[in-house]
Motif scaffolding. Sequence first.
Motif, PDB file in Angstrom:
ATOM      1  N   HIS A  65      12.494   5.050   2.329  1.00  0.00           N
ATOM      2  CA  HIS A  65      12.138   3.854   1.562  1.00  0.00           C
ATOM      3  C   HIS A  65      11.650   4.273   0.163  1.00  0.00           C
ATOM      4  O   HIS A  65      12.161   3.801  -0.845  1.00  0.00           O
ATOM      5  N   HIS A 100      14.435   1.280  -2.015  1.00  0.00           N
ATOM      6  CA  HIS A 100      13.031   0.950  -2.258  1.00  0.00           C
ATOM      7  C   HIS A 100      12.860  -0.508  -2.669  1.00  0.00           C
ATOM      8  O   HIS A 100      12.979  -1.401  -1.846  1.00  0.00           O
ATOM      9  N   HIS A 304      -0.958   0.358   2.296  1.00  0.00           N
ATOM     10  CA  HIS A 304       0.419   0.465   1.823  1.00  0.00           C
ATOM     11  C   HIS A 304       1.359   0.912   2.956  1.00  0.00           C
ATOM     12  O   HIS A 304       2.341   0.240   3.274  1.00  0.00           O
ATOM     13  N   GLU A 308       4.280  -1.258   5.416  1.00  0.00           N
ATOM     14  CA  GLU A 308       5.718  -0.934   5.369  1.00  0.00           C
ATOM     15  C   GLU A 308       6.219  -0.186   6.598  1.00  0.00           C
ATOM     16  O   GLU A 308       7.369   0.221   6.652  1.00  0.00           O
TER      17      GLU A 308
HETATM   18 ZN   LIG Z   1       5.879   1.256  -0.671  1.00  0.00          ZN
END
Ligand SMILES: [Zn+2]
Length: 341
Positions: A65, A100, A304, A308
Amino acid sequence: MTKVSEVIEVLELIAPTEYQESYDNSGLLIGNPHAEVKGALITLDVTEEVIEEALELECNLIVAHHPLIFKGLKRLSGNHWVQRCTRSAIKNELAIYAIHTNLDNVLGSGVNGKIADQIGLKGTSVLVPKSGLLSFEIVAPALLRNDVLAAIAALEPMELIESDIRPALPASGAKPGFKIEGVIRPHKKNAVGKIAQQYNLKVFFNKTDGYHPHWGSGVLGELELPMPERSFLEFLKEKMNTQIIRHTALMGKSVSRVAVCGGSGSTFLGASIAAGADVYISGDFKYHDFFEADDQIVIADIGHYESEQFTSELLFDIISKNFSTFALHCTKVNTNPINYF
Ligand SMILES: [Zn+2]
């Protein structure tokens, strides 16, 4: 046999690279797009441990990612971890591909859609839509009507209007035709162009200010049943498998409308307040940014990495549905650089 480029093609059908933010560096960062994929490893971050894991599993493609090479590389001497990862990938013919902010910016199959699913949000829409849709116009002879319409409709345009064009003077010899007008997301421009070329037709494009409900940053949705703020935080902690939520003062209201932006999302706090969200779920909020909640919303910073973490599953599903010629793995390395004590 599957080439690296074929895997990329499938991923970019869902999250085209042109949807990445201007500061981003998504795409194939290292490796040969024509190489045959022997095995692929999915991860949020590329670290030296992840590269070792890929080599042990005999994978020659890493789908990540976060882009390993982000700010640019000035040397490859090996005294920084990004340099060492890059050297090792090149030496071992390991391709590294990053998907991303382009994946953040698509709803339905993107990062934020995954979080919305995880907490069961209904009636979801993009929180901050992108503008820049394209309108197009194709004029074709009536004989081609069904073929052209079917080809264009398969591209999932937002709107499609067809109208007849009748010659003003039937005796002039001009044949009746028809006009198709539609609106598409910009990554479909080439596909529309190809259809026009195939039937030898002219196509005209124009940029519009329109928005697509599935293209943009963050997501907004409603909980099935409103819940008290404290119960919502407990629910969120469990669903997002996070140890800690950093949040602003609770306001004593119930939570029904929720805004989400995984990763670093403090930029979209204003949009979440304007959208009337009761809670904004994101990550990477700084001390001063928390003040901006200003008793209008509850900020819930779940971290964060934590926000994700389901992105790997999402990528796994997309790739495994489309390919069966190579082994596919999700990393077992916890790449979160932040520890809690
Ligand atoms: Zn990120």
